[in-house]
Design a protein around this motif. Structure first.
Motif, PDB file in Angstrom:
ATOM      1  N   THR A 242     -51.927  -0.273  76.233  1.00 50.55           N
ATOM      2  CA  THR A 242     -50.956  -1.311  76.580  1.00 50.55           C
ATOM      3  C   THR A 242     -50.418  -1.992  75.329  1.00 50.55           C
ATOM      4  O   THR A 242     -49.210  -2.237  75.208  1.00 50.55           O
ATOM      5  CB  THR A 242     -51.609  -2.368  77.498  1.00 50.55           C
ATOM      6  N   ILE A 243     -51.313  -2.296  74.396  1.00 46.21           N
ATOM      7  CA  ILE A 243     -50.902  -2.942  73.146  1.00 46.21           C
ATOM      8  C   ILE A 243     -49.927  -2.051  72.384  1.00 46.21           C
ATOM      9  O   ILE A 243     -48.921  -2.531  71.842  1.00 46.21           O
ATOM     10  CB  ILE A 243     -52.130  -3.279  72.276  1.00 46.21           C
ATOM     11  N   LYS A 244     -50.176  -0.758  72.359  1.00 44.14           N
ATOM     12  CA  LYS A 244     -49.263   0.164  71.675  1.00 44.14           C
ATOM     13  C   LYS A 244     -47.882   0.151  72.330  1.00 44.14           C
ATOM     14  O   LYS A 244     -46.856   0.139  71.644  1.00 44.14           O
ATOM     15  CB  LYS A 244     -49.831   1.583  71.699  1.00 44.14           C
ATOM     16  N   LYS A 245     -47.859   0.172  73.662  1.00 45.53           N
ATOM     17  CA  LYS A 245     -46.578   0.140  74.370  1.00 45.53           C
ATOM     18  C   LYS A 245     -45.812  -1.140  74.054  1.00 45.53           C
ATOM     19  O   LYS A 245     -44.603  -1.117  73.795  1.00 45.53           O
ATOM     20  CB  LYS A 245     -46.823   0.239  75.884  1.00 45.53           C
ATOM     21  N   ILE A 246     -46.527  -2.255  74.083  1.00 39.94           N
ATOM     22  CA  ILE A 246     -45.890  -3.548  73.802  1.00 39.94           C
ATOM     23  C   ILE A 246     -45.343  -3.567  72.379  1.00 39.94           C
ATOM     24  O   ILE A 246     -44.206  -3.992  72.146  1.00 39.94           O
ATOM     25  CB  ILE A 246     -46.898  -4.691  74.015  1.00 39.94           C
ATOM     26  N   LEU A 247     -46.133  -3.084  71.440  1.00 34.56           N
ATOM     27  CA  LEU A 247     -45.702  -3.099  70.040  1.00 34.56           C
ATOM     28  C   LEU A 247     -44.506  -2.180  69.810  1.00 34.56           C
ATOM     29  O   LEU A 247     -43.608  -2.514  69.033  1.00 34.56           O
ATOM     30  CB  LEU A 247     -46.866  -2.712  69.122  1.00 34.56           C
ATOM     31  N   ARG A 248     -44.486  -1.029  70.484  1.00 32.69           N
ATOM     32  CA  ARG A 248     -43.318  -0.150  70.342  1.00 32.69           C
ATOM     33  C   ARG A 248     -42.057  -0.860  70.820  1.00 32.69           C
ATOM     34  O   ARG A 248     -40.998  -0.769  70.180  1.00 32.69           O
ATOM     35  CB  ARG A 248     -43.539   1.151  71.117  1.00 32.69           C
ATOM     36  N   ALA A 332     -51.416   2.609  64.690  1.00 32.22           N
ATOM     37  CA  ALA A 332     -51.127   3.812  65.455  1.00 32.22           C
ATOM     38  C   ALA A 332     -49.640   4.115  65.538  1.00 32.22           C
ATOM     39  O   ALA A 332     -49.245   5.281  65.562  1.00 32.22           O
ATOM     40  CB  ALA A 332     -51.720   3.691  66.870  1.00 32.22           C
ATOM     41  N   ILE A 333     -48.801   3.067  65.579  1.00 31.22           N
ATOM     42  CA  ILE A 333     -47.371   3.318  65.773  1.00 31.22           C
ATOM     43  C   ILE A 333     -46.544   3.102  64.495  1.00 31.22           C
ATOM     44  O   ILE A 333     -45.449   3.646  64.380  1.00 31.22           O
ATOM     45  CB  ILE A 333     -46.806   2.433  66.907  1.00 31.22           C
TER      46      ILE A 333
END
Length: 342
Positions: A242-248, A332-333
């Motif tokens: 979820t954090i990755k999606k938000i950051l993207r 990661a992103i």
């Protein structure tokens, strides 16, 4: 078979080969390219300072559908200060908060499980002090003995303390009244306080309301406003995807804030319920970068020393702020955006 018939067969065969190649290429791209998320969107609530331009990346990502494209159903919970957003998030009323570094520091030294996911904005000129001339305030040193409204445990508090220190004044030589940002205007106009320490857009609004009776002392050079995305450690560590999606989504929003300033200002102004032209003068000094920089830790440590020295915390020594930063999501992103030594 005639020569022309053979030529026609060869042409048709060639076209079939090209078509098959194109279909194969399309199928390969479909498999390797990011596709819109399927299934039910994941609800996420961000407690945000909706009166502050530092929230631009969130505003734009929401309006442009960047969160939706990541499968996030975003709710923006409005607040007037970063302290308020973080308090709400740590109470479990929101998943993440947009918040400055000073409230993060106070939460951390109080033993609260605050975790910074990314810095999303920096500003050099957004903080300052507005005073009433008819209260005898004409120069910085004339703040001595005055009643100053400020939202304690925020960047405004830190700027006021640093500004007073530059004037060889201690916090005990003024009277600080703890007021919410939206309470400063009435208090200043009614003369219940002589000055107010705050940030934009409240700063400019107060000065405009006072007119010729107002004087502004800028906090430029005293403090770089750092605005972050933060949450409770348990939520952040248990929702890595979820954090990755938000950051993207936020990275895309920040890029629009930088690369399309007119569009971004219009979106931000609508969210702030203000006129976009009021944001234009400050926009060139704003840095809309999504990072985790070593300077964040240095600022938190500096603010901790200030809090300890002024007995604003029961702690007597600093803490390891690496324990209050979540590196995995941004690494990661966008690994180049993480420069914290770890």
């Amino acid at each position: 078979m005639s020569f022309n018939a053979k030529i026609l067969i060869y042409v048709i065969a060639g076209l079939l080969i090209v078509a098959a190649s194109l279909v194969g290429r399309y199928l390969w791209l479909a498999q390797t390219s990011a596709s819109p998320p399927s299934g039910t969107p994941e609800p996420v609530t961000i407690a945000a300072s909706t009166g502050y331009a530092g929230t631009c990346a969130i505003f734009t990502a929401a309006e442009k559908g960047y969160f939706a494209s990541e499968g996030i159903l975003l709710t923006i919970q409005p607040h007037t200060s970063g302290k308020s957003t973080l308090d709400a998030t740590l109470r479990g009323e929101a998943n993440l908060a947009t918040v400055g570094d000073v409230p993060v520091m106070f939460a951390a030294v109080s033993g609260l499980p605050v975790t910074v996911v990314a810095t999303i904005f920096k500003a050099e000129k957004d903080y300052g002090i507005v005073g009433r001339k008819d209260s005898g305030i004409a120069a910085p040193e004339s703040l001595k003995g005055k009643r100053i409204g400020v939202t304690l445990r925020t960047g405004g508090h830190f700027v006021l303390a640093t500004f007073l220190n530059r004037q060889k004044l201690s916090a005990n030589e003024v009277t600080m009244l703890n007021l919410k940002p939206e309470e400063l205007s009435a208090a200043l106009l009614q003369g219940r306080i002589d000055a107010a320490a705050t940030w934009e857009p409240f700063l400019g609004s107060l000065l405009a309301q006072l007119g010729d009776n107002g004087v502004l002392f800028s906090g430029e050079g005293l403090y770089d406003g750092v605005f972050n995305l933060a949450g409770a450690r348990e939520y952040v560590s248990s929702h890595p995807e979820t954090i990755k999606k938000i950051l993207r989504a936020v990275v895309r929003g920040a890029k629009l804030c930088k690369d399309a300033p007119d569009d971004a200002r219009a979106i931000t102004a609508r969210a702030m319920k203000t006129d976009a032209t009021k944001l234009k003068a400050f926009w060139p000094s704003y840095r809309f970068d999504v990072t985790l920089d070593q300077s964040l830790l240095l600022a938190l440590e500096d603010e901790t020393r200030w809090a300890i020295k002024n007995k604003l915390t029961e702690r007597t020594e600093s803490i390891n702020y690496l324990n209050h930063v979540y590196l995995d999501g941004l690494e990661a992103i966008s690994p180049a955006a993480v420069t914290i030594i770890h």
